[in-house]
Scaffold this motif. Sequence first.
Motif, PDB file in Angstrom:
ATOM      1  N   GLN A  19     -12.709   4.567   5.275  1.00  0.00           N
ATOM      2  CA  GLN A  19     -13.153   3.469   4.555  1.00  0.00           C
ATOM      3  C   GLN A  19     -11.948   2.809   3.718  1.00  0.00           C
ATOM      4  OE1 GLN A  19     -16.484   2.463   4.077  1.00  0.00           O
ATOM      5  NE2 GLN A  19     -15.487   0.853   3.378  1.00  0.00           N
ATOM      6  N   THR A  20     -10.778   3.693   3.556  1.00  0.00           N
ATOM      7  CA  THR A  20      -9.394   3.231   3.231  1.00  0.00           C
ATOM      8  C   THR A  20      -8.820   2.069   4.005  1.00  0.00           C
ATOM      9  OG1 THR A  20      -9.148   5.202   2.464  1.00  0.00           O
ATOM     10  CG2 THR A  20      -7.123   3.837   2.168  1.00  0.00           C
ATOM     11  N   VAL A  62      -7.854   9.565   1.325  1.00  0.00           N
ATOM     12  CA  VAL A  62      -7.714   8.696   2.223  1.00  0.00           C
ATOM     13  C   VAL A  62      -8.600   9.051   3.147  1.00  0.00           C
ATOM     14  CG1 VAL A  62      -5.946   7.791   4.013  1.00  0.00           C
ATOM     15  CG2 VAL A  62      -4.856   8.650   1.907  1.00  0.00           C
ATOM     16  N   THR A  63      -9.444   7.952   3.546  1.00  0.00           N
ATOM     17  CA  THR A  63     -10.468   7.973   4.528  1.00  0.00           C
ATOM     18  C   THR A  63     -10.411   6.645   5.433  1.00  0.00           C
ATOM     19  OG1 THR A  63     -12.112   6.713   3.114  1.00  0.00           O
ATOM     20  CG2 THR A  63     -11.922   9.032   2.483  1.00  0.00           C
ATOM     21  N   TRP A 112       0.770  -1.360   0.003  1.00  0.00           N
ATOM     22  CA  TRP A 112       0.053   0.005   0.023  1.00  0.00           C
ATOM     23  C   TRP A 112       0.786   1.263   0.001  1.00  0.00           C
ATOM     24  CZ3 TRP A 112      -2.015   4.013   3.748  1.00  0.00           C
ATOM     25  CH2 TRP A 112      -2.974   4.632   3.148  1.00  0.00           C
ATOM     26  N   ASP A 117     -10.915  -0.917   3.815  1.00  0.00           N
ATOM     27  CA  ASP A 117     -10.963  -1.933   2.746  1.00  0.00           C
ATOM     28  C   ASP A 117      -9.440  -2.355   2.841  1.00  0.00           C
ATOM     29  OD1 ASP A 117     -13.200  -0.756   1.852  1.00  0.00           O
ATOM     30  OD2 ASP A 117     -12.536   0.694   0.353  1.00  0.00           O
ATOM     31  N   LEU A 118      -8.446  -1.613   3.345  1.00  0.00           N
ATOM     32  CA  LEU A 118      -7.124  -2.295   3.249  1.00  0.00           C
ATOM     33  C   LEU A 118      -7.150  -3.685   4.280  1.00  0.00           C
ATOM     34  CD1 LEU A 118      -4.642   0.758   3.904  1.00  0.00           C
ATOM     35  CD2 LEU A 118      -4.414  -1.011   2.271  1.00  0.00           C
ATOM     36  N   PRO A 147       0.064   5.266  -0.129  1.00  0.00           N
ATOM     37  CA  PRO A 147      -1.049   6.016   0.073  1.00  0.00           C
ATOM     38  C   PRO A 147      -1.008   7.061  -0.926  1.00  0.00           C
ATOM     39  CG  PRO A 147       0.758   6.666   1.864  1.00  0.00           C
ATOM     40  CD  PRO A 147       1.326   5.335   0.959  1.00  0.00           C
ATOM     41  N   CYS A 165      -4.886   7.035   7.769  1.00  0.00           N
ATOM     42  CA  CYS A 165      -6.032   7.031   7.450  1.00  0.00           C
ATOM     43  C   CYS A 165      -6.951   7.683   8.623  1.00  0.00           C
ATOM     44  CB  CYS A 165      -6.892   5.695   7.372  1.00  0.00           C
ATOM     45  SG  CYS A 165      -5.749   4.661   6.021  1.00  0.00           S
TER      46      CYS A 165
END
Lengths: 213, 213
Positions: free
Chosen positions: B80-81, B77-78, B68, B84-85, B70, B130
């Motif tokens: 939710q990131t 970048v949230t 990953w 999801d990661l 960024p 995040c």
Amino acid sequence: MPKQERAELTRTAILDAAAMVFDERGFQGGTLTDIIAGAGVTKGALYFHFSSKEEIAKAIISEQFTIWTPPEDPDLVTLQTAIDLSHGMAISLRNNPRVRAGIRLVIEQGTFSTPTPDAYQNWIGLVQTCLESAARQGDLRPELDPVDVATFVIASFTGVQISSEVLTQREDITERVTMMWRITLPGIVPPRRLHKFRPEGSQVAEANGVSRS
Amino acid sequence: MPKQERAELTRTAILDAAAMVFDERGFQGGTLTDIIAGAGVTKGALYFHFSSKEEIAKAIISEQFTIWTPPEDPDLVTLQTAIDLSHGMAISLRNNPRVRAGIRLVIEQGTFSTPTPDAYQNWIGLVQTCLESAARQGDLRPELDPVDVATFVIASFTGVQISSEVLTQREDITERVTMMWRITLPGIVPPRRLHKFRPEGSQVAEANGVSRS
């Protein structure tokens, strides 16, 4: 000294020595020779009590589940009981080599050789009892299944104590367990009931003069 | 084949073989002899690339942090990131022996020999990025410290994947990661922002026709 009593002392010495050895070197790293040396017993005395290193490890693992017997009155079991149990466990992990060895053996066994889910399932069952009681008391969000939440609480606690060991040699474990409950309680408890619970554990809350509601 | 390219292929073969060996037997249990046999290389070829078993293990561990980068625009970048990661990692743990070996080595190293906090700190840093972004976007409860929350998220994920392995050989890891976010999001996000986030990961949410807000 009566024979029975002497045998009991020997057994305790073996388990204490094994706990130190397993806590420090793990199951693979610790040897029967180390345990015999640590306990100051003969090989014969050890084999009188235990047939193998595995059997000693299992005895240490199973000890963890003798520390809590649920009260007879199920109404006395609450979500706070689970919070307090996790804090008690955190303190034992810092102070008690037998508890420390037990947890290390569970994780090592589970992650690294033959996975044995028994220890996890026992802990999940314990928290599940608290959550089912919380559900009856209106303290569990109705859309949640007590087994799912219990599985998450045990998973989370496992990770919290492992990472606290790696990051601070467990110096911050109490704060990390408090943080775990601060973050998870709003997802577990209906909003209007949230004020009832003390993420820092009821002993700490009481010592700080926070009254129970 | 050019020398450089051949060397690269040998290195990859060694790392692939080592991943299989470490994933199955752990760091203590896996030997250089196993790795040499698995890779089909000579001892000399192995020592041309790596000076020790430790060095191979470190190479596998450090690979995890290359997955990953960024985005340049920090607004992309949230929280939710991070969700999801964690789902991406859960899928990799099921499908990719290198990722599985890396995680096992991190936990084993941390819990069982010399604790090396680097891997944990790297992961915590990633989630912290995040959460700091989430804080700027109004999606982190203002009373929470991004570092505390990131430390908890990584601890929790660690425990979730360990217990999922022990309980179901990771068959339920995706559901368990979803449950982790379902339970923790209400404690992390201000109530009025909660609807923005998908505990099951945005890919799954989109596949199910749940629109993003």
